[in-house]
Design a protein around this motif. Structure first.
Motif, PDB file in Angstrom:
ATOM      1  N   GLY A   2       0.820  -1.206   0.000  1.00 58.45           N
ATOM      2  CA  GLY A   2       0.000   0.000   0.000  1.00 58.45           C
ATOM      3  C   GLY A   2       0.850   1.249   0.000  1.00 58.45           C
ATOM      4  O   GLY A   2       1.933   1.308  -0.577  1.00 58.45           O
ATOM      5  N   PHE A   3       0.392   2.255   0.705  1.00 57.86           N
ATOM      6  CA  PHE A   3       1.049   3.551   0.764  1.00 57.86           C
ATOM      7  C   PHE A   3       2.122   3.550   1.840  1.00 57.86           C
ATOM      8  O   PHE A   3       1.817   3.425   3.023  1.00 57.86           O
ATOM      9  CB  PHE A   3       0.028   4.651   1.074  1.00 57.86           C
ATOM     10  CG  PHE A   3      -1.090   4.711   0.073  1.00 57.86           C
ATOM     11  CD1 PHE A   3      -0.884   5.292  -1.160  1.00 57.86           C
ATOM     12  CD2 PHE A   3      -2.325   4.165   0.359  1.00 57.86           C
ATOM     13  CE1 PHE A   3      -1.906   5.350  -2.087  1.00 57.86           C
ATOM     14  CE2 PHE A   3      -3.348   4.211  -0.552  1.00 57.86           C
ATOM     15  CZ  PHE A   3      -3.142   4.800  -1.785  1.00 57.86           C
ATOM     16  N   ILE A   6       2.084   0.589   4.222  1.00 54.11           N
ATOM     17  CA  ILE A   6       0.817   0.284   4.887  1.00 54.11           C
ATOM     18  C   ILE A   6      -0.032  -0.520   3.910  1.00 54.11           C
ATOM     19  O   ILE A   6      -0.285  -0.089   2.789  1.00 54.11           O
ATOM     20  CB  ILE A   6       0.072   1.581   5.281  1.00 54.11           C
ATOM     21  CG1 ILE A   6       0.914   2.396   6.253  1.00 54.11           C
ATOM     22  CG2 ILE A   6      -1.275   1.251   5.896  1.00 54.11           C
ATOM     23  CD1 ILE A   6       0.332   3.747   6.567  1.00 54.11           C
ATOM     24  N   SER A   7      -0.488  -1.677   4.348  1.00 54.01           N
ATOM     25  CA  SER A   7      -1.271  -2.527   3.458  1.00 54.01           C
ATOM     26  C   SER A   7      -2.736  -2.095   3.459  1.00 54.01           C
ATOM     27  O   SER A   7      -3.182  -1.320   4.308  1.00 54.01           O
ATOM     28  CB  SER A   7      -1.166  -3.990   3.891  1.00 54.01           C
ATOM     29  OG  SER A   7      -1.860  -4.189   5.111  1.00 54.01           O
ATOM     30  N   ILE A   8      -3.471  -2.634   2.521  1.00 54.38           N
ATOM     31  CA  ILE A   8      -4.892  -2.341   2.397  1.00 54.38           C
ATOM     32  C   ILE A   8      -5.635  -2.797   3.659  1.00 54.38           C
ATOM     33  O   ILE A   8      -6.528  -2.104   4.150  1.00 54.38           O
ATOM     34  CB  ILE A   8      -5.475  -3.028   1.141  1.00 54.38           C
ATOM     35  CG1 ILE A   8      -4.809  -2.513  -0.133  1.00 54.38           C
ATOM     36  CG2 ILE A   8      -6.990  -2.864   1.081  1.00 54.38           C
ATOM     37  CD1 ILE A   8      -5.100  -1.069  -0.456  1.00 54.38           C
ATOM     38  N   TRP A   9      -5.253  -3.950   4.193  1.00 51.62           N
ATOM     39  CA  TRP A   9      -5.933  -4.480   5.379  1.00 51.62           C
ATOM     40  C   TRP A   9      -5.729  -3.567   6.587  1.00 51.62           C
ATOM     41  O   TRP A   9      -6.648  -3.384   7.386  1.00 51.62           O
ATOM     42  CB  TRP A   9      -5.470  -5.903   5.692  1.00 51.62           C
ATOM     43  CG  TRP A   9      -5.965  -6.862   4.639  1.00 51.62           C
ATOM     44  CD1 TRP A   9      -5.212  -7.507   3.708  1.00 51.62           C
ATOM     45  CD2 TRP A   9      -7.316  -7.241   4.393  1.00 51.62           C
ATOM     46  NE1 TRP A   9      -5.997  -8.267   2.892  1.00 51.62           N
ATOM     47  CE2 TRP A   9      -7.314  -8.116   3.299  1.00 51.62           C
ATOM     48  CE3 TRP A   9      -8.528  -6.916   4.980  1.00 51.62           C
ATOM     49  CZ2 TRP A   9      -8.476  -8.680   2.797  1.00 51.62           C
ATOM     50  CZ3 TRP A   9      -9.688  -7.488   4.472  1.00 51.62           C
ATOM     51  CH2 TRP A   9      -9.651  -8.362   3.394  1.00 51.62           C
ATOM     52  N   GLN A  10      -4.584  -3.001   6.718  1.00 53.84           N
ATOM     53  CA  GLN A  10      -4.337  -2.075   7.828  1.00 53.84           C
ATOM     54  C   GLN A  10      -5.204  -0.823   7.687  1.00 53.84           C
ATOM     55  O   GLN A  10      -5.740  -0.313   8.673  1.00 53.84           O
ATOM     56  CB  GLN A  10      -2.861  -1.700   7.898  1.00 53.84           C
ATOM     57  CG  GLN A  10      -1.985  -2.858   8.325  1.00 53.84           C
ATOM     58  CD  GLN A  10      -0.503  -2.556   8.180  1.00 53.84           C
ATOM     59  OE1 GLN A  10      -0.121  -1.705   7.366  1.00 53.84           O
ATOM     60  NE2 GLN A  10       0.326  -3.255   8.937  1.00 53.84           N
ATOM     61  N   LEU A  11      -5.352  -0.337   6.469  1.00 54.91           N
ATOM     62  CA  LEU A  11      -6.214   0.824   6.231  1.00 54.91           C
ATOM     63  C   LEU A  11      -7.670   0.498   6.546  1.00 54.91           C
ATOM     64  O   LEU A  11      -8.391   1.327   7.123  1.00 54.91           O
ATOM     65  CB  LEU A  11      -6.084   1.297   4.778  1.00 54.91           C
ATOM     66  CG  LEU A  11      -4.743   1.935   4.386  1.00 54.91           C
ATOM     67  CD1 LEU A  11      -4.726   2.228   2.890  1.00 54.91           C
ATOM     68  CD2 LEU A  11      -4.514   3.198   5.179  1.00 54.91           C
ATOM     69  N   VAL A  12      -8.131  -0.693   6.188  1.00 56.88           N
ATOM     70  CA  VAL A  12      -9.505  -1.100   6.464  1.00 56.88           C
ATOM     71  C   VAL A  12      -9.729  -1.184   7.970  1.00 56.88           C
ATOM     72  O   VAL A  12     -10.774  -0.748   8.479  1.00 56.88           O
ATOM     73  CB  VAL A  12      -9.819  -2.446   5.772  1.00 56.88           C
ATOM     74  CG1 VAL A  12     -11.143  -3.021   6.251  1.00 56.88           C
ATOM     75  CG2 VAL A  12      -9.822  -2.272   4.268  1.00 56.88           C
ATOM     76  N   VAL A  14      -8.103   0.475  10.370  1.00 57.56           N
ATOM     77  CA  VAL A  14      -8.104   1.832  10.911  1.00 57.56           C
ATOM     78  C   VAL A  14      -9.435   2.523  10.585  1.00 57.56           C
ATOM     79  O   VAL A  14     -10.022   3.197  11.441  1.00 57.56           O
ATOM     80  CB  VAL A  14      -6.904   2.640  10.362  1.00 57.56           C
ATOM     81  CG1 VAL A  14      -7.029   4.107  10.696  1.00 57.56           C
ATOM     82  CG2 VAL A  14      -5.602   2.068  10.893  1.00 57.56           C
ATOM     83  N   LEU A  15      -9.929   2.365   9.378  1.00 53.14           N
ATOM     84  CA  LEU A  15     -11.213   2.953   8.998  1.00 53.14           C
ATOM     85  C   LEU A  15     -12.344   2.388   9.853  1.00 53.14           C
ATOM     86  O   LEU A  15     -13.229   3.127  10.296  1.00 53.14           O
ATOM     87  CB  LEU A  15     -11.492   2.703   7.516  1.00 53.14           C
ATOM     88  CG  LEU A  15     -12.774   3.288   6.956  1.00 53.14           C
ATOM     89  CD1 LEU A  15     -12.770   4.805   7.066  1.00 53.14           C
ATOM     90  CD2 LEU A  15     -12.968   2.859   5.518  1.00 53.14           C
TER      91      LEU A  15
END
Length: 81
Positions: A2-3, A6-12, A14-15
């Motif tokens: 990700g960014f 940071i992976s997509i799962w970590q962003l999900v 946190v959201l």
């Protein structure tokens, strides 16, 4: 990936935590307030050049009036002699 590592799962995750903490209504209100603030800022940026042009024209008019006033006073003084 990700960014910045940071992976997509970590962003999900946190959201999801943010939604649980604040709730969807408060997030929707915050989004609306932020959107209206951005719109107001853009409108102010567009209006600024128009205001600057008006001020510049007023300054030019004032300068022209100042230039013509001394000439008018000199003409009156020569008429009186």
């Amino acid at each position: 990936m990700g960014f910045g590592g940071i992976s997509i799962w970590q962003l999900v995750i946190v959201l999801g935590i943010i939604i649980l903490l604040f709730g969807t209504k408060k997030l929707r209100n915050i989004g609306g307030d932020l959107g209206s603030a951005v719109k107001g800022f853009k409108k102010a940026i567009k209006e600024e050049p128009e205001d600057a042009k008006k001020i510049e024209q007023q300054e030019k008019d004032a300068a022209f009036e100042e230039e013509t006033k001394p000439a008018a006073k000199q003409e009156h003084s020569t008429d009186q002699k």
